[in-house]
Design a protein around this motif. Structure first.
Motif, PDB file in Angstrom:
ATOM      1  N   SER A   1      26.187  33.819 -22.399  1.00 42.37           N
ATOM      2  CA  SER A   1      25.510  35.054 -21.992  1.00 42.37           C
ATOM      3  C   SER A   1      25.915  36.193 -22.917  1.00 42.37           C
ATOM      4  CB  SER A   1      25.866  35.417 -20.547  1.00 42.37           C
ATOM      5  OG  SER A   1      25.280  34.487 -19.659  1.00 42.37           O
ATOM      6  N   PRO A   2      24.962  37.025 -23.342  1.00 40.54           N
ATOM      7  CA  PRO A   2      25.273  38.112 -24.279  1.00 40.54           C
ATOM      8  C   PRO A   2      26.247  39.119 -23.681  1.00 40.54           C
ATOM      9  CG  PRO A   2      22.903  37.732 -24.146  1.00 40.54           C
ATOM     10  CD  PRO A   2      23.525  36.959 -23.031  1.00 40.54           C
ATOM     11  N   ILE A   3      27.104  39.667 -24.515  1.00 37.76           N
ATOM     12  CA  ILE A   3      28.071  40.663 -24.049  1.00 37.76           C
ATOM     13  C   ILE A   3      27.421  42.018 -23.849  1.00 37.76           C
ATOM     14  CG2 ILE A   3      29.987  39.480 -25.148  1.00 37.76           C
ATOM     15  CD1 ILE A   3      29.921  41.636 -27.360  1.00 37.76           C
ATOM     16  N   PHE A   4      26.190  42.188 -24.341  1.00 31.63           N
ATOM     17  CA  PHE A   4      25.516  43.483 -24.251  1.00 31.63           C
ATOM     18  C   PHE A   4      24.690  43.572 -22.976  1.00 31.63           C
ATOM     19  CE2 PHE A   4      25.726  42.574 -28.907  1.00 31.63           C
ATOM     20  CZ  PHE A   4      26.657  43.557 -29.226  1.00 31.63           C
ATOM     21  N   LYS A   5      24.907  44.634 -22.222  1.00 33.07           N
ATOM     22  CA  LYS A   5      24.158  44.819 -20.974  1.00 33.07           C
ATOM     23  C   LYS A   5      22.657  44.890 -21.245  1.00 33.07           C
ATOM     24  CE  LYS A   5      26.854  48.348 -20.177  1.00 33.07           C
ATOM     25  NZ  LYS A   5      27.438  49.600 -19.615  1.00 33.07           N
ATOM     26  N   SER A   6      22.256  45.575 -22.297  1.00 34.37           N
ATOM     27  CA  SER A   6      20.831  45.758 -22.584  1.00 34.37           C
ATOM     28  C   SER A   6      20.138  44.434 -22.895  1.00 34.37           C
ATOM     29  CB  SER A   6      20.654  46.714 -23.764  1.00 34.37           C
ATOM     30  OG  SER A   6      21.288  46.192 -24.931  1.00 34.37           O
ATOM     31  N   MET A   7      20.866  43.492 -23.468  1.00 32.26           N
ATOM     32  CA  MET A   7      20.290  42.200 -23.823  1.00 32.26           C
ATOM     33  C   MET A   7      20.352  41.222 -22.662  1.00 32.26           C
ATOM     34  SD  MET A   7      21.388  39.714 -27.019  1.00 32.26           S
ATOM     35  CE  MET A   7      21.079  41.004 -28.230  1.00 32.26           C
ATOM     36  N   ASN A   8      21.341  41.417 -21.816  1.00 30.43           N
ATOM     37  CA  ASN A   8      21.636  40.428 -20.786  1.00 30.43           C
ATOM     38  C   ASN A   8      20.883  40.658 -19.480  1.00 30.43           C
ATOM     39  OD1 ASN A   8      23.226  38.048 -20.239  1.00 30.43           O
ATOM     40  ND2 ASN A   8      24.392  39.284 -18.808  1.00 30.43           N
ATOM     41  N   GLU A   9      20.550  41.888 -19.165  1.00 33.31           N
ATOM     42  CA  GLU A   9      19.958  42.203 -17.872  1.00 33.31           C
ATOM     43  C   GLU A   9      18.551  42.771 -18.051  1.00 33.31           C
ATOM     44  OE1 GLU A   9      22.548  44.810 -15.740  1.00 33.31           O
ATOM     45  OE2 GLU A   9      24.323  43.582 -16.138  1.00 33.31           O
ATOM     46  N   GLY A  10      17.575  42.070 -17.498  1.00 32.29           N
ATOM     47  CA  GLY A  10      16.211  42.561 -17.523  1.00 32.29           C
ATOM     48  C   GLY A  10      15.518  42.452 -18.855  1.00 32.29           C
ATOM     49  N   GLY A  11      16.146  41.780 -19.812  1.00 32.44           N
ATOM     50  CA  GLY A  11      15.536  41.615 -21.120  1.00 32.44           C
ATOM     51  C   GLY A  11      14.989  40.215 -21.298  1.00 32.44           C
ATOM     52  N   ALA A  12      14.761  39.860 -22.564  1.00 31.28           N
ATOM     53  CA  ALA A  12      14.168  38.553 -22.862  1.00 31.28           C
ATOM     54  C   ALA A  12      15.085  37.419 -22.428  1.00 31.28           C
ATOM     55  CB  ALA A  12      13.874  38.461 -24.364  1.00 31.28           C
ATOM     56  N   TYR A  13      16.390  37.660 -22.419  1.00 31.62           N
ATOM     57  CA  TYR A  13      17.321  36.597 -22.055  1.00 31.62           C
ATOM     58  C   TYR A  13      17.071  36.091 -20.641  1.00 31.62           C
ATOM     59  CZ  TYR A  13      21.627  33.903 -22.440  1.00 31.62           C
ATOM     60  OH  TYR A  13      22.535  32.872 -22.513  1.00 31.62           O
ATOM     61  N   ASP A  14      16.750  37.005 -19.741  1.00 35.49           N
ATOM     62  CA  ASP A  14      16.489  36.626 -18.347  1.00 35.49           C
ATOM     63  C   ASP A  14      15.237  35.771 -18.193  1.00 35.49           C
ATOM     64  OD1 ASP A  14      18.663  37.581 -16.982  1.00 35.49           O
ATOM     65  OD2 ASP A  14      17.799  39.550 -16.603  1.00 35.49           O
ATOM     66  N   THR A  15      14.366  35.783 -19.179  1.00 41.15           N
ATOM     67  CA  THR A  15      13.114  35.031 -19.070  1.00 41.15           C
ATOM     68  C   THR A  15      13.220  33.619 -19.635  1.00 41.15           C
ATOM     69  OG1 THR A  15      12.226  35.753 -21.227  1.00 41.15           O
ATOM     70  CG2 THR A  15      11.858  37.210 -19.326  1.00 41.15           C
ATOM     71  N   LEU A  16      14.371  33.277 -20.226  1.00 45.70           N
ATOM     72  CA  LEU A  16      14.549  31.925 -20.745  1.00 45.70           C
ATOM     73  C   LEU A  16      14.412  30.906 -19.618  1.00 45.70           C
ATOM     74  CD1 LEU A  16      17.585  32.538 -23.121  1.00 45.70           C
ATOM     75  CD2 LEU A  16      15.245  32.018 -23.818  1.00 45.70           C
ATOM     76  N   ASN A  17      13.712  29.834 -19.877  1.00 42.49           N
ATOM     77  CA  ASN A  17      13.433  28.847 -18.830  1.00 42.49           C
ATOM     78  C   ASN A  17      14.699  28.323 -18.168  1.00 42.49           C
ATOM     79  OD1 ASN A  17      10.654  29.001 -19.125  1.00 42.49           O
ATOM     80  ND2 ASN A  17      10.568  27.349 -20.634  1.00 42.49           N
ATOM     81  N   SER A  18      15.700  28.014 -18.976  1.00 47.64           N
ATOM     82  CA  SER A  18      16.914  27.447 -18.420  1.00 47.64           C
ATOM     83  C   SER A  18      17.692  28.464 -17.589  1.00 47.64           C
ATOM     84  CB  SER A  18      17.806  26.902 -19.536  1.00 47.64           C
ATOM     85  OG  SER A  18      18.850  26.129 -19.011  1.00 47.64           O
TER      86      SER A  18
END
Length: 450
Positions: A351-368
């Motif tokens: 999980s990314p250490i950056f709040k902006s990347m980790n919450e509500g961004g593209a990372y949250d939409t990853l299928n897994s």
């Protein structure tokens, strides 16, 4: 004659400028080899890191980036050997418990300027501050994850075990007994990976309201929170397959997938990728493979539901001849698309250490990430509630102790656990043996303060 003299002076000055310029150019183009040690083993992750290195090289024609993958279990020994020989890498992954030891020896470079460059305020504060010593940052987590207590949800339910009601160790052992029969074991432990046994012991002690070491560094092994944690290890081992003492961390998941074990006290989000690879497609979901809140010991309470925090920091060694380019590489990596791709290579676990990347961004939409929502929610709740302790740390003050790298390298903690679970030594006797070894090592290292 005068004109000739002026001409000669002009030529001489021009030649001097040319020589200086050539010299500067030669210095700028001097070949640089940037050596990086990292501990990620997933081929996709390693490929992304190597792609970032190749891209960095294209922007720095005189730089070659060499990346070497180091197994977690051998990292401490490799580092100590490299430091003694005077040939450490420029950049390396560490575990947070190693930081104070290496900082005390003057081995690590302050990274405050790198932290500021990549976005100090965007990094989760508890993750960022774990790597701060004496007002300076000495490491940057490459990502984050927490250890989890995994289990086969379907089998537990079929055995009449309501996992949501398991709060303490006694109830957990009762569940193991309820799930064990002639064809199935209640649990499995990664006995073949001593480092993970170290980590699990620290978590047990934390969940029992204790510590492995006091603030003055004195081992607390013979005190009740640790003795009870050793007994808990023994009680779990009774419900494990006989070969658990040689089982590697990654090998725990095959018997869970096949239904031969029910509970795995030490796992992580990475296991979901293993389930997706090895389990039947209809089973690769949290209805079959789920997680539970860590149970607490007899001396624990609602405030001691700690999980281990996994997120090795990148560090730069002070002895590096390539400090400037090493800093540039870290800044380049964290600020590029490669960092997102790196974290997405093992979704959730990295999980990314950056709040902006980790919450509500593209990372949250990853299928897994979406598929394993209970795992993700458990981890994020632990991070946000600050119910995490770095691996091998049972209390926050232990992060300030400068001898944990050597303690772990000597396998004192895992040996204590195996003395009890494998060799039949009583918890109190095993703790006394380990305390004597640890106190001698701490004294020999010059850290005795009691």
């Amino acid at each position: 004659m005068k004109a000739y003299s002026i001409f000669v002076k002009v030529v001489v000055v021009a030649l001097l400028f040319a020589i200086v310029a050539a010299s500067m150019y030669g210095c700028e183009k001097k070949p640089i080899v940037l050596r990086i040690w990292q501990t990620e083993t997933d081929p996709t992750t390693v490929n992304v890191l190597e792609a970032a290195a190749r891209s960095f090289q294209r922007e720095h024609e005189n730089v070659t980036v060499e990346i070497e993958s180091i197994a977690w279990g051998s990292l401490s020994q490799r580092l100590l050997t490299a430091l003694v020989s005077g040939h450490p890498p420029d950049i390396s992954h560490l575990q947070p418990f190693m930081l104070q030891s290496l900082a005390d020896k003057g081995r690590l470079l302050e990274l405050d300027d790198v932290i500021d460059s990549i976005g100090r305020d965007d990094i989760y504060p508890n993750i960022r501050e774990m790597h701060k010593i004496g007002g300076h940052y000495y490491g940057i987590a490459h990502s984050f994850n927490t250890s989890q207590w995994g289990y086969r949800r379907d089998i537990a339910a079929s055995k009449g075990v309501d996992v949501d009601t398991i709060v303490n160790w006694s109830q957990f052992i009762g569940a193991l007994a309820q799930c064990t029969d002639t064809a199935m074991y209640g649990a499995i432990l990664p006995g073949g990976d001593p480092l993970f046994i170290d980590f699990l012991l620290a978590q047990f002690v934390a969940c029992n309201g204790g510590c492995l070491f006091h603030e003055n560094g004195r081992p607390a092994f013979t005190e009740e929170p640790v003795i009870e944690a050793l007994q808990f290890f023994y009680d779990i081992a009774k419900y494990c397959p006989p070969d658990w003492v040689s089982t590697k961390y990654i090998d725990q998941f095959r018997p869970e997938i096949s239904g031969k074990v029910v509970f795995i006290p030490f796992t992580g989000y990475r296991a979901s990728k293993q389930f997706e690879l090895d389990a039947p497609a209809n089973m690769a979901n949290p209805d079959y493979f789920s997680v539970m809140t860590p149970p607490i010991g007899p001396r624990g309470d609602s405030s001691t539901h700690y999980s281990g925090w996994d997120g090795e920091p990148f560090v730069i060694f002070r002895d590096s001849r390539n400090v400037t380019i090493a800093k540039e590489f870290l800044e380049y990596f964290y600020k590029s698309q490669y960092y997102y791709d790196y974290c997405a290579s093992v979704p959730g676990h990295l999980s990314p250490i950056f709040k902006s990347m980790n919450e509500g961004g593209a990372y949250d939409t990853l299928n897994s990430v979406k598929q394993w929502t209970p795992w993700r929610e458990m981890m994020m709740n632990q991070i946000q509630a600050d119910k995490i302790l770095p691996f091998l740390i049972s209390a926050k003050h232990e992060l300030k102790l400068g001898f944990l790298l050597e303690i772990q390298n000597q396998r004192i903690l895992s040996r204590m656990v195996l003395d009890v679970t494998r060799d039949g030594i009583s918890p109190r006797e095993a703790a006394e043996i380990a305390r004597t070894k640890a106190e001698k090592l701490i004294t020999d290292l010059g850290y005795k303060k009691w």
